[in-house]
Design a protein around this motif. Structure first.
Motif, PDB file in Angstrom:
ATOM      1  N   LEU A  77      43.742  34.954  27.832  1.00 13.26           N
ATOM      2  CA  LEU A  77      42.982  34.256  28.646  1.00 13.26           C
ATOM      3  C   LEU A  77      43.488  33.889  30.006  1.00 13.26           C
ATOM      4  O   LEU A  77      42.973  33.909  30.903  1.00 13.26           O
ATOM      5  CB  LEU A  77      42.837  33.001  27.773  1.00 13.26           C
ATOM      6  N   ALA A  78      44.959  33.621  29.955  1.00 11.71           N
ATOM      7  CA  ALA A  78      45.553  33.605  31.094  1.00 11.71           C
ATOM      8  C   ALA A  78      45.364  34.474  32.390  1.00 11.71           C
ATOM      9  O   ALA A  78      45.089  34.467  33.408  1.00 11.71           O
ATOM     10  CB  ALA A  78      46.959  32.986  30.878  1.00 11.71           C
ATOM     11  N   ASP A  79      45.509  35.757  31.515  1.00 15.04           N
ATOM     12  CA  ASP A  79      45.284  37.001  32.295  1.00 15.04           C
ATOM     13  C   ASP A  79      44.072  37.215  33.138  1.00 15.04           C
ATOM     14  O   ASP A  79      43.824  37.461  34.367  1.00 15.04           O
ATOM     15  CB  ASP A  79      45.634  38.173  31.458  1.00 15.04           C
ATOM     16  N   ARG A  80      43.067  36.806  32.435  1.00 19.35           N
ATOM     17  CA  ARG A  80      41.568  36.820  32.698  1.00 19.35           C
ATOM     18  C   ARG A  80      41.468  35.819  33.706  1.00 19.35           C
ATOM     19  O   ARG A  80      40.595  35.971  34.938  1.00 19.35           O
ATOM     20  CB  ARG A  80      40.600  36.694  31.562  1.00 19.35           C
ATOM     21  N   ILE A  81      41.934  34.539  33.548  1.00 23.58           N
ATOM     22  CA  ILE A  81      41.571  33.375  34.528  1.00 23.58           C
ATOM     23  C   ILE A  81      42.513  33.985  35.760  1.00 23.58           C
ATOM     24  O   ILE A  81      41.834  34.065  36.849  1.00 23.58           O
ATOM     25  CB  ILE A  81      42.226  32.330  33.983  1.00 23.58           C
ATOM     26  N   ILE A  82      43.443  34.431  35.746  1.00 20.69           N
ATOM     27  CA  ILE A  82      44.380  34.894  37.116  1.00 20.69           C
ATOM     28  C   ILE A  82      43.670  35.793  37.693  1.00 20.69           C
ATOM     29  O   ILE A  82      43.368  35.883  39.094  1.00 20.69           O
ATOM     30  CB  ILE A  82      45.803  35.490  36.531  1.00 20.69           C
ATOM     31  N   GLU A  83      42.849  36.724  36.859  1.00 22.12           N
ATOM     32  CA  GLU A  83      42.219  38.122  37.479  1.00 22.12           C
ATOM     33  C   GLU A  83      41.143  37.325  38.177  1.00 22.12           C
ATOM     34  O   GLU A  83      40.695  38.053  39.560  1.00 22.12           O
ATOM     35  CB  GLU A  83      41.624  38.950  36.432  1.00 22.12           C
ATOM     36  N   LEU A  84      40.273  36.259  37.921  1.00 15.94           N
ATOM     37  CA  LEU A  84      39.283  35.908  38.809  1.00 15.94           C
ATOM     38  C   LEU A  84      39.671  35.010  40.000  1.00 15.94           C
ATOM     39  O   LEU A  84      39.157  35.025  40.800  1.00 15.94           O
ATOM     40  CB  LEU A  84      38.331  35.153  37.812  1.00 15.94           C
ATOM     41  N   VAL A  85      40.674  34.234  39.516  1.00 16.65           N
ATOM     42  CA  VAL A  85      41.285  33.106  40.529  1.00 16.65           C
ATOM     43  C   VAL A  85      41.871  33.764  41.744  1.00 16.65           C
ATOM     44  O   VAL A  85      41.522  33.757  42.784  1.00 16.65           O
ATOM     45  CB  VAL A  85      42.315  32.419  40.233  1.00 16.65           C
ATOM     46  N   GLU A  86      42.261  35.278  41.687  1.00 10.74           N
ATOM     47  CA  GLU A  86      43.136  35.924  42.604  1.00 10.74           C
ATOM     48  C   GLU A  86      42.109  37.001  43.190  1.00 10.74           C
ATOM     49  O   GLU A  86      42.347  37.464  44.337  1.00 10.74           O
ATOM     50  CB  GLU A  86      44.111  36.596  41.967  1.00 10.74           C
ATOM     51  N   ASP A  87      40.897  37.142  42.802  1.00  8.84           N
ATOM     52  CA  ASP A  87      39.833  38.001  43.364  1.00  8.84           C
ATOM     53  C   ASP A  87      38.431  37.283  43.339  1.00  8.84           C
ATOM     54  O   ASP A  87      37.480  37.608  42.733  1.00  8.84           O
ATOM     55  CB  ASP A  87      39.752  39.309  42.190  1.00  8.84           C
ATOM     56  N   LYS A  88      38.648  36.550  44.644  1.00 11.03           N
ATOM     57  CA  LYS A  88      37.388  36.032  44.995  1.00 11.03           C
ATOM     58  C   LYS A  88      36.129  36.604  45.111  1.00 11.03           C
ATOM     59  O   LYS A  88      34.870  36.477  44.593  1.00 11.03           O
ATOM     60  CB  LYS A  88      37.544  34.795  45.986  1.00 11.03           C
TER      61      LYS A  88
END
Length: 188
Positions: free
Chosen positions: A170-181
């Motif tokens: 879940l953390a990986d998926r959150i980071i993926e979206l936060v870093e790729d606006k």
């Protein structure tokens, strides 16, 4: 004659609220936060989300902020859950334990980057209305892979799916979206 249509998932009426008519929930001043919205209950995967939030905050710092907004389920007063929220490592989480009115929903969702549904279980009879609500406001979602919940998400197109009960995924998926606006906006 045997079909009855129940329009539970049509939230377009909320789009009629203009920003000026939307109420602010819990004095939120930041925008582009990650949002968990709905009742706080055992099957909603809150513990997985909180553990993921700590991982994300350690990696992204102040670029990550999580809001958990909704009413706590009567039988779910998990002491550990509430104690974690007072610890320094979890200062990135704002917890709003109250009924969110229709006039508060538009502002809460519009200002979020995306919504997270880390459910542990779901069924076709208890499918969340949060996904269509997010889609109404053009927000992508991150959902667990539980059946009947993940079926509403096209992985990589309308949101992201992660393995149920896996806080690091879940953390990986959150980071993926936060870093790729741009990706986040495109999915929305």
């Amino acid at each position: 004659n045997k079909i009855e249509v129940i329009r539970h998932f049509d939230y377009r009426f909320l789009l009629e609220y203009e920003e000026k008519n939307s109420k602010n929930v819990g004095n939120i001043t930041c925008i582009n936060y990650v949002l968990f919205f709905g009742s706080i209950a055992p099957w909603k995967g809150i513990e997985t989300l909180i553990d993921a939030a700590k991982i994300v905050r350690n990696k992204l710092g102040e670029r990550f902020y999580l809001i958990i907004a909704g009413t706590t389920y009567e039988g779910y007063k998990n002491v550990q859950f509430f104690q974690k929220l007072t610890q320094e490592d979890y200062k990135c989480i704002k917890f709003i334990d109250k009924y969110i009115s229709s006039s508060e929903i538009p502002g809460l969702i519009r200002n979020s980057a995306f919504l997270v549904l880390p459910y542990n279980s779901s069924s076709q009879f208890s499918v969340s209305g949060v996904i269509p609500l997010a889609y109404t406001f053009a927000k992508p979602v991150i959902v667990s892979s539980v059946p009947s919940l993940s079926e509403y998400v096209e992985d990589g197109k309308t949101g992201l799916i992660f393995d149920t009960n896996n806080s690091s995924k879940l953390a990986d998926r959150i980071i993926e979206l936060v870093e790729d606006k741009p990706k986040c906006l495109e999915m929305g």
